[in-house]
Design an enzyme around this catalytic site. Sequence first.
Site, short mmCIF file in Angstrom:
data_model
loop_
_atom_site.label_atom_id
_atom_site.label_comp_id
_atom_site.label_asym_id
_atom_site.label_seq_id
_atom_site.Cartn_x
_atom_site.Cartn_y
_atom_site.Cartn_z
NE ARG A 127 -2.21 1.07 3.63
CZ ARG A 127 -2.31 0.34 4.75
NH1 ARG A 127 -3.12 -0.69 4.81
NH2 ARG A 127 -1.58 0.65 5.81
CE1 TYR A 164 -15.23 15.27 -13.19
CE2 TYR A 164 -14.71 14.72 -10.92
CZ TYR A 164 -15.15 14.35 -12.18
OH TYR A 164 -15.51 13.04 -12.41
CG ASP A 222 -8.76 18.97 -12.33
OD1 ASP A 222 -8.06 18.51 -13.26
OD2 ASP A 222 -9.79 18.42 -11.91
CE LYS A 226 -12.01 11.88 -17.09
NZ LYS A 226 -12.24 13.00 -16.21
#
Length: 389
Positions: free
Chosen positions: A54, A107, A179, A204
Amino acid sequence: MKKETIVTTAGRRPKENFGIVNPPVYHASTVLFPSMAAHDEARKHPLEGVIYGRMGTPTTRAFEEAVAALEGGFRTVSLASGLNALTTAVLALVKSGDHILVSDSVYGPLRKFCDEFLTRFGVETTYFDPLIGGAIADLMRKSTRLVCTESPGSLTFEVQDIPAISAAAHANGALVMTDNTWSAGLYFQPFAHGVDISVQAATKYIVGHSDAMLGAITVASEEHWQMVKTTAVKLGLCAGPDDCYLGQRGIRTLAVRLARHQQNALALARWLQGRPEVARVVHPALPQDPGHQLWKRDFTGASGLFGVMLRPFPKAAVDALIDALELFGLGYSWGGYESLIVPAHPEGARSAVPWQVGGPYLRLHAGLEDSADQIADLEHGFAALHKAA
Ligand SMILES: *Cc1c(COP(=O)(O)O)cnc(C)c1O
């Protein structure tokens, strides 16, 4: 080195992997230590070593190194999605009693996080006009800790004056997050424009093939890296190894893909400008766009995502247009090689400044198909629109 060179080289270590070009995928939870001495030594640097799946592996770090180089930042932390990267960055930087300023164009799910999650922990949000520029100084309070920007907004495409916003924020002791998904880190250099934390939905353009969820937080300083990384560790957040692999692989072709997205989007935008059904094409690389001057000053290119406002047509006609398309899929997560179209209603998510509704609004993503084929597809769509109108 130029960006085109950086994206093909950053984060790869062939010499450490038998000469194999791509970094290997380490699937890991348990990490075995050869001795107690090695165990004790590793535990002294829990954020750096390979201790537990992790916390990071050579696979996640290869991706993070590549993104940090792409964004021009100090270091990157990988997360399981773009939204996870946005929320983790905010959580790393704010505390109860803080005030944050968030662009009205961000967003949508980040807005929901601020309104329905941060409020429960005593963090107050004020939304601001994306075009506010240096006047954001008037909204600053003593408690303002963070300014969240997105330029251009991925629904409404307002270009923000990031250097002016950053100067005002820093003068008030606040940090600036952006962003940077639209530019993919290739066409906008956040840290050269005053940003402190750059977040990308790597889902994206970086992944680029619509087949993985992935996020990245890149920071300018060691101090902010510590804050973001320890927050991710405390919350138990980590990106999957296969997704990190796809992310670092996607970066290799990012520059050529984005150039083609740009070219196809501009061809579509110019063609749409000449259509009688279109009221306005919302694309900052068009000279008529209100954000064009700022875009030209701060960006080195435009990606494939933009908006189209139609003249008034009934919903059934717009539905017929979308349903008639073959190349343009109806879907949300852009940045893949395929063209997309989706109706959008930005007016519902605004509180600082209203979004001027002229007619039905569509968001288009120009994929990598042949440009003339894309235009022909939209031509069919318009024929269907008229038939149903
Ligand atoms: C898609 C997107 C996100 C969220 O990314 P996910 O990986 O889908 O969580 C964040 N910001 C922008 C601008 C996006 O387009």
